[in-house]
Design a protein around this motif. Structure first.
Motif, PDB file in Angstrom:
ATOM      1  N   HIS A   9       0.811  -1.222   0.000  1.00 30.73           N
ATOM      2  CA  HIS A   9       0.000   0.000   0.000  1.00 30.73           C
ATOM      3  C   HIS A   9       0.845   1.274   0.000  1.00 30.73           C
ATOM      4  CE1 HIS A   9      -3.296  -2.705   0.674  1.00 30.73           C
ATOM      5  NE2 HIS A   9      -2.885  -3.023   1.905  1.00 30.73           N
ATOM      6  N   SER A  10       2.131   1.128  -0.240  1.00 31.53           N
ATOM      7  CA  SER A  10       2.971   2.315  -0.350  1.00 31.53           C
ATOM      8  C   SER A  10       2.573   3.116  -1.587  1.00 31.53           C
ATOM      9  CB  SER A  10       4.443   1.923  -0.448  1.00 31.53           C
ATOM     10  OG  SER A  10       5.236   3.045  -0.770  1.00 31.53           O
ATOM     11  N   LYS A  11       2.652   4.438  -1.482  1.00 34.48           N
ATOM     12  CA  LYS A  11       2.296   5.306  -2.594  1.00 34.48           C
ATOM     13  C   LYS A  11       3.462   5.540  -3.550  1.00 34.48           C
ATOM     14  CE  LYS A  11      -1.321   7.816  -0.090  1.00 34.48           C
ATOM     15  NZ  LYS A  11      -1.811   9.154   0.352  1.00 34.48           N
ATOM     16  N   ALA A  12       4.608   4.967  -3.249  1.00 35.44           N
ATOM     17  CA  ALA A  12       5.772   5.127  -4.126  1.00 35.44           C
ATOM     18  C   ALA A  12       5.526   4.456  -5.464  1.00 35.44           C
ATOM     19  CB  ALA A  12       7.011   4.541  -3.464  1.00 35.44           C
ATOM     20  N   ARG A  13       5.883   5.148  -6.541  1.00 35.52           N
ATOM     21  CA  ARG A  13       5.712   4.627  -7.892  1.00 35.52           C
ATOM     22  C   ARG A  13       7.035   4.688  -8.633  1.00 35.52           C
ATOM     23  NH1 ARG A  13       1.998   3.179  -5.641  1.00 35.52           N
ATOM     24  NH2 ARG A  13      -0.232   3.411  -6.080  1.00 35.52           N
ATOM     25  N   THR A  14       7.261   3.665  -9.454  1.00 31.73           N
ATOM     26  CA  THR A  14       8.494   3.644 -10.238  1.00 31.73           C
ATOM     27  C   THR A  14       8.515   4.779 -11.247  1.00 31.73           C
ATOM     28  OG1 THR A  14       8.559   1.232 -10.029  1.00 31.73           O
ATOM     29  CG2 THR A  14       9.982   2.229 -11.701  1.00 31.73           C
ATOM     30  N   TRP A  15       7.402   4.967 -11.949  1.00 33.12           N
ATOM     31  CA  TRP A  15       7.286   6.015 -12.962  1.00 33.12           C
ATOM     32  C   TRP A  15       6.185   6.987 -12.566  1.00 33.12           C
ATOM     33  CZ3 TRP A  15      10.862   5.945 -16.830  1.00 33.12           C
ATOM     34  CH2 TRP A  15      11.549   4.746 -17.037  1.00 33.12           C
ATOM     35  N   VAL A  16       6.445   8.273 -12.725  1.00 34.08           N
ATOM     36  CA  VAL A  16       5.475   9.316 -12.390  1.00 34.08           C
ATOM     37  C   VAL A  16       5.240  10.176 -13.618  1.00 34.08           C
ATOM     38  CG1 VAL A  16       5.014  11.356 -10.966  1.00 34.08           C
ATOM     39  CG2 VAL A  16       6.160   9.352  -9.970  1.00 34.08           C
ATOM     40  N   GLN A  17       3.970  10.433 -13.899  1.00 33.14           N
ATOM     41  CA  GLN A  17       3.629  11.247 -15.068  1.00 33.14           C
ATOM     42  C   GLN A  17       4.160  12.664 -14.908  1.00 33.14           C
ATOM     43  OE1 GLN A  17      -0.460  12.980 -16.664  1.00 33.14           O
ATOM     44  NE2 GLN A  17      -0.349  10.773 -17.076  1.00 33.14           N
ATOM     45  N   LYS A  18       4.856  13.133 -15.930  1.00 36.83           N
ATOM     46  CA  LYS A  18       5.455  14.462 -15.893  1.00 36.83           C
ATOM     47  C   LYS A  18       4.720  15.447 -16.788  1.00 36.83           C
ATOM     48  CE  LYS A  18       9.853  16.837 -16.787  1.00 36.83           C
ATOM     49  NZ  LYS A  18      11.273  16.669 -17.215  1.00 36.83           N
ATOM     50  N   ARG A  19       4.235  14.962 -17.936  1.00 35.78           N
ATOM     51  CA  ARG A  19       3.621  15.885 -18.888  1.00 35.78           C
ATOM     52  C   ARG A  19       2.712  15.150 -19.852  1.00 35.78           C
ATOM     53  NH1 ARG A  19       7.072  20.464 -22.246  1.00 35.78           N
ATOM     54  NH2 ARG A  19       5.302  21.509 -23.246  1.00 35.78           N
ATOM     55  N   LEU A  20       1.639  15.828 -20.265  1.00 36.06           N
ATOM     56  CA  LEU A  20       0.746  15.339 -21.317  1.00 36.06           C
ATOM     57  C   LEU A  20       0.755  16.343 -22.461  1.00 36.06           C
ATOM     58  CD1 LEU A  20      -2.456  13.953 -19.522  1.00 36.06           C
ATOM     59  CD2 LEU A  20      -0.744  12.643 -20.793  1.00 36.06           C
ATOM     60  N   ILE A  21       0.897  15.853 -23.672  1.00 39.09           N
ATOM     61  CA  ILE A  21       0.912  16.714 -24.853  1.00 39.09           C
ATOM     62  C   ILE A  21      -0.201  16.269 -25.795  1.00 39.09           C
ATOM     63  CG2 ILE A  21       2.273  17.556 -26.798  1.00 39.09           C
ATOM     64  CD1 ILE A  21       4.782  16.723 -25.191  1.00 39.09           C
ATOM     65  N   ASN A  22      -1.147  17.141 -26.056  1.00 42.69           N
ATOM     66  CA  ASN A  22      -2.231  16.841 -26.981  1.00 42.69           C
ATOM     67  C   ASN A  22      -1.890  17.410 -28.352  1.00 42.69           C
ATOM     68  OD1 ASN A  22      -4.029  15.558 -25.074  1.00 42.69           O
ATOM     69  ND2 ASN A  22      -4.367  17.590 -24.185  1.00 42.69           N
ATOM     70  N   LEU A  23      -1.693  16.515 -29.316  1.00 44.77           N
ATOM     71  CA  LEU A  23      -1.292  16.916 -30.661  1.00 44.77           C
ATOM     72  C   LEU A  23      -2.496  17.216 -31.530  1.00 44.77           C
ATOM     73  CD1 LEU A  23       1.483  14.235 -31.264  1.00 44.77           C
ATOM     74  CD2 LEU A  23       1.807  16.584 -30.480  1.00 44.77           C
ATOM     75  N   ASP A  24      -2.298  18.109 -32.479  1.00 47.10           N
ATOM     76  CA  ASP A  24      -3.326  18.421 -33.474  1.00 47.10           C
ATOM     77  C   ASP A  24      -3.184  17.427 -34.620  1.00 47.10           C
ATOM     78  OD1 ASP A  24      -5.056  19.429 -35.330  1.00 47.10           O
ATOM     79  OD2 ASP A  24      -4.197  21.444 -35.391  1.00 47.10           O
ATOM     80  N   HIS A  25      -4.092  16.455 -34.692  1.00 46.22           N
ATOM     81  CA  HIS A  25      -3.936  15.381 -35.691  1.00 46.22           C
ATOM     82  C   HIS A  25      -4.030  15.893 -37.116  1.00 46.22           C
ATOM     83  CE1 HIS A  25      -8.225  15.140 -36.767  1.00 46.22           C
ATOM     84  NE2 HIS A  25      -8.449  15.426 -35.496  1.00 46.22           N
ATOM     85  N   SER A  26      -4.624  17.072 -37.305  1.00 45.24           N
ATOM     86  CA  SER A  26      -4.731  17.610 -38.665  1.00 45.24           C
ATOM     87  C   SER A  26      -3.367  17.978 -39.242  1.00 45.24           C
ATOM     88  CB  SER A  26      -5.643  18.840 -38.672  1.00 45.24           C
ATOM     89  OG  SER A  26      -5.067  19.908 -37.932  1.00 45.24           O
ATOM     90  N   LYS A  27      -2.373  18.201 -38.361  1.00 50.03           N
ATOM     91  CA  LYS A  27      -1.023  18.533 -38.817  1.00 50.03           C
ATOM     92  C   LYS A  27      -0.306  17.339 -39.434  1.00 50.03           C
ATOM     93  CE  LYS A  27      -1.111  22.768 -37.146  1.00 50.03           C
ATOM     94  NZ  LYS A  27      -1.013  23.974 -38.005  1.00 50.03           N
ATOM     95  N   PHE A  28      -0.832  16.141 -39.180  1.00 45.28           N
ATOM     96  CA  PHE A  28      -0.156  14.941 -39.662  1.00 45.28           C
ATOM     97  C   PHE A  28      -0.629  14.505 -41.046  1.00 45.28           C
ATOM     98  CE2 PHE A  28       0.552  15.033 -35.190  1.00 45.28           C
ATOM     99  CZ  PHE A  28       1.788  14.460 -35.004  1.00 45.28           C
TER     100      PHE A  28
END
Length: 357
Positions: A281-300
């Motif tokens: 039940h430890s709250k320690a996590r190996t990986w922690v989310q740092k950033r979310l980037i929402n891309l404009d799919h029309s650019k692809f």
């Protein structure tokens, strides 16, 4: 009547930086921060600039000042390498196919201007080169068998105090003594030889054919099923790290993984490598989310496949491959640009500097 004191000659003397000509200010304080392609073009500005850029001291200074990833080498099996630039006007190499090397090669790994390649035939020797200057060096034969697709990492960290490009080349290779084990061999340019570590990493997973990364003295490689193998160079100890998703990268001096789901890019940072040994039940996590980037799919474009993937990322740029075309996303301007077509299965980031090999 006091008319004020005139400034002394020691203040307004010709050696004072305030009175430098603009061309001298640019030469001394701007040129070292420019990429190699731009510098080669600027040798035609005047004789003074050409002499400045051509000196070994300037090459050393520029390799310490310019660290921006400039593009990616890519390669289709059996074909010569190619290069795709993040900015064709600023970044580039004179011979992307690396024909200046004595034999045909496969690209393997890169770090701060140094590119490691391997001969396709014969003794399959390793070559360290700088594609911007066409300088190269053939490395001694390793002691161990690295296999048909070596898992290599180049470690080169420029230093103002060291005029020689001291680097290390680290390879994780299947152990010949233990099944499902990996051993490590290290080449040191300072010593000019290879050394096999006594460490053996045990695990029932195989390494993926993708470049590893180096962060703060530790080398990481991706394995199957979201697992990393980490090798501490100083202690020569290894461990497995679980829960990794996407592509390995380094951002602001920390190990990160970057994955893409739909048109959203997720950046996770390695937070605690010992989370699997923590109390229940430890709250320690190996990986922690740092950033979310929402891309404009029309650019692809309409031809983009349903699920592109991230092939490289750092603090400035995310490079995305849709199977045919490579795109770059600028972290600061949030603009997406199409760089060109690249069908190669191996893509390696490269820094366009003048480091001597």
């Amino acid at each position: 009547m006091d008319r004020g004191k005139r400034p002394s000659k020691s203040i307004v003397g010709g050696n004072n930086k305030i009175y430098m000509d603009l061309k001298d200010i640019i030469k001394e304080y701007t040129l070292p921060f420019l990429p190699a392609k731009s510098l080669f073009r600027f040798t035609g500005v005047c004789r003074d600039w050409k002499m400045q850029i051509s000196t070994p001291f300037f090459s050393h200074s520029q390799s310490n000042s310019f660290h921006s990833v400039s593009g990616l080498f890519y390669q289709i099996a059996g074909d010569p390498p190619s290069f795709i630039s993040l900015d064709p006007k600023a970044y580039g190499v004179p011979d992307p196919s690396l024909k200046f090397l004595p034999v045909p090669v496969d690209i393997r790994a890169s770090s701060n201007g140094l590119l490691c390649c391997q001969a396709r035939t014969g003794d399959k020797a390793y070559y360290m080169c700088n594609p911007a200057t066409k300088m190269w060096q053939k490395l001694p034969k390793p002691e161990a068998d690295h296999g048909i697709d070596p898992a290599l990492v180049v470690i080169f960290e420029p230093s103002l105090l060291n005029f020689v490009a001291d680097y290390k080349l680290v390879c994780a290779f299947p152990s010949t003594d233990l099944d499902d084990g990996y051993e490590f061999e290290i080449y040191s340019s300072a010593e000019g030889c290879w050394s096999v570590s006594r460490e053996i990493c045990l695990g029932d997973r195989k390494l993926l054919p993708s470049p590893g990364v180096h962060v703060n003295g530790i080398v990481y490689w991706q394995m199957k099923h979201s697992v990393l193998v980490a090798f501490d160079l100083a202690k020569e100890r290894s461990q497995l790290i679980y829960g990794m998703k996407g592509t390995l990268c380094v951002m602001q001096g920390k190990l990160c993984s970057v994955s893409m789901h739909g048109w959203t890019v997720t950046v996770n940072v390695l937070s605690n490598v010992y989370s699997n040994t923590m109390e229940m039940h430890s709250k320690a996590r190996t990986w922690v989310q740092k950033r979310l980037i929402n891309l404009d799919h029309s650019k692809f474009g309409a031809g983009a496949c349903k699920q592109p993937s991230v092939v490289f990322a750092d603090s400035d740029t995310v490079v995305i491959h849709d199977g045919t075309t490579i795109f770059s996303y600028d972290m600061k301007t949030k603009e997406t640009s199409a760089l060109g077509n690249a069908v190669g299965t191996r893509l390696i980031a490269y820094v366009n500097n003048l480091v001597h090999v």
